[in-house]
Enzyme design. Structure first.
Site, PDB file in Angstrom:
ATOM      1  CG  ASP A  30      -0.114  -4.103  -2.243  1.00 42.38           C
ATOM      2  OD1 ASP A  30      -0.352  -5.263  -1.810  1.00 42.38           O
ATOM      3  OD2 ASP A  30      -0.080  -3.100  -1.498  1.00 42.38           O
ATOM      4  CD  GLU A  48       0.365  -6.046   3.729  1.00 45.25           C
ATOM      5  OE1 GLU A  48       0.509  -6.365   4.923  1.00 45.25           O
ATOM      6  OE2 GLU A  48       1.294  -5.547   3.032  1.00 45.25           O
TER       7      GLU A  48
END
Lengths: 367, 367
Positions: A75, A134
């Protein structure tokens, strides 16, 4: 929506660009996870591949003496007109790839994907972990999900996170402790200040001590750690005409990984022993996370350092490496890109760092 | 709604109870103003009476050498099950009148109303000012409205405000100055504290100086004033992992009326000269109000002190007396009730204080 194709055997610079071009802001990683899963299933040999939510995992089981974990999040922070990627060559910066995720951390992901597909005979068993979420609150972190739900996937001898380090090995991480010091007093109208007991006036010594504090620098496994003791917040006051009866200062202690959280709190209490024993303030731990020893003495880690020509340094911030360290696995950060450019609109990576990290890891994983 | 009847010639204790029983929370004073206006028009002789919003004004014009202003606000703080009034007699407290406004300040109003109606031959011309909205933001204050819109009603030689003083003359008032001290620095991640410059750490000296400061006590016209220098608010911090780049402390200086606002600020800058000259902080005045000299040397004021058997003390807080002082009129607070019981659910006044204040003022106004 069709699944984008990724060519894992292509130059990792081009593979980084292809990954950046698949937008994957936290909680919207399905497309990139689909693309990574399909590429792993179609282009790797000798790997078990599984999908878990938007995490994609792959591992070999060749019976090698050591297992190396390569982990990276898929991400990014929100896109701000910085996708798709673009590449520029200038006299000032050389050959540079621009775009959201070029630093944090699709270039690291690209190196891992490329090596998994192109290493002929790895010297270690490999575990690949590509995970989601994350960049947002820790409760959503995909690596945390794996730790809870698929813990056997986190076995290994060394873990390498591809977080940006400008191509240098960053080992271990410092711990962090937040302590709230509170002073109390008695309210009164400020026109009759002598009727009250001013809480704010009790913090002079504490702040003077903080300003005079000389943080420790310590060498562990050849890494120099620099501690820090900092006020990060202060707040008190009732109204413009009232003697305040309470004030707090939040103090953040970033400590080298040779101290435990408890030892760190002991140290903080020693530093402010005068204020505490005089009853001027009380201290309460409001947040803590243990550090991670660099663990570079481990043979598998030492080989990685050798592959990087012996260049490494301490990691100061707290990253997902400490999840591995907590499991007893030496863990380092190693990835292309300047971490200070992460999360910025002008995020960009010199492409030679992608090549450099790929070369270091190819050497390490082959030998 | 009919206008409640008030008997101004009744005992001021009973008149206080009657006023308390007419609820008059700030911005809802129409009923009590109607009642006061009607009573003044029907029961006074020789007074000009006017109504201005919810202010009610009355004055004589007998050509006396001096004019005394009697001023009181009609509003109260919100009622909390403490209206209507009730009267108790106990061994512990004696004869006590309970209710919202018994202290602040319908007992003072009752004394003024009673004396205006019952003094046979006042020695001074009298001006009565009953006003609204004293308990809320200064912009609504009825005395301020009179000052702007009917300024000739504020001429006089002495002004007496019936605010609670437990029957003692309180003279003048202290000034107030609020100074914001700001320290600045440079943000950085707290894991790399040495990259930043912590603003909060710069306040140690300032707070230590504040704690060590010994405020002045000064005698003016026989009144002792006690100054005070107090932190009333402090705030800084960005996030739990960021070195803060700004913090401020608000310091309130309550100063005796022999200093002007400018002199008060000069003094504050002297106190913190070390921090200011070292560039650790900057100072900015955020609020100020000048004090009021007691003015008890004025003959008309001296006669009031004599009527009170020479008993008086300094007023520390800021009250509407300073509006008169700013106009050059000696002004004092004198009213029944313990000011520390004002604004409380258990607000109550020993009735003998009502009688005592009425006696002092009857003596003063008759001689």
């Amino acid at each position: 929506m069709s699944i984008p194709a990724l060519d894992l055997s292509a130059d990792p610079i081009d593979l980084t660009a292809a990954l950046v071009d698949i937008a994957s802001v936290s909680r919207d990683e399905t497309t990139i996870a689909d693309a990574v899963e399909r590429a792993l299933r179609e282009q790797l040999t000798g790997f078990e591949v599984i999908r878990h939510g938007n995490c994609v995992l792959a591992r070999t089981d060749r019976g090698k003496a050591t297992r190396v974990i390569l982990a990276g999040h898929l991400d990014t922070v929100p896109i701000v007109d910085n996708v798709p990627s673009r590449r520029t060559v200038t006299d000032e910066e050389g050959d540079v790839l621009h775009g959201c995720g070029t630093v944090d951390m699709k270039s690291g992901d690209a190196v891992f994907l490329h090596l998994a597909a192109t290493l002929d005979e790895p010297a270690h068993d490999l575990t690949l972990i590509f995970y989601d979420c994350e960049e947002i609150a820790a409760e959503f972190n995909g690596l945390g999900t794996i730790e809870r739900e698929l813990p056997d996937w986190l076995h290994g001898d060394v873990a390498i996170l591809g977080e940006p380090t400008a191509g240098l090995i960053e080992a271990g991480c410092q711990g962090t402790l937040r302590v709230r010091f509170t002073a109390t007093g008695t309210r009164a109208h400020s026109a009759r200040a002598w009727m009250g007991d001013n809480a704010i006036h009790k913090l002079g010594g504490l702040l003077t001590t903080l300003a005079a504090y000389r943080p420790r620098r310590v060498d562990i496994d050849g890494c120099e750690y620099r501690e820090g003791l900092s006020a990060v917040g202060i707040r008190g006051g009732v109204a413009g005409n009232v003697i305040p009866d309470e004030v707090y200062v939040d103090v953040n202690f970033r400590f080298a990984p040779d101290r435990s959280v408890e030892q760190a709190f002991d140290h903080v209490r020693e530093v402010f022993a005068a204020e505490l024993s005089a009853g001027l303030v009380t201290a309460e731990v409001t947040d803590s996370a243990s550090g991670a020893l660099p663990g570079l003495a481990h043979p598998a880690a030492a080989a990685l350092v050798a592959a990087a020509d012996g260049k490494f340094r301490a990691k100061y911030g707290w990253t997902d490496v400490s999840r591995f360290s907590a499991l007893g696995i030496p863990a380092v950060n190693l990835g292309p890109g300047d971490p200070s450019l992460a999360h910025r609109v002008d995020e960009r990576v010199p492409v030679e760092q992608i090549t450099q990290v790929a070369d270091i890891l190819r050497t390490y994983l082959s030998s």
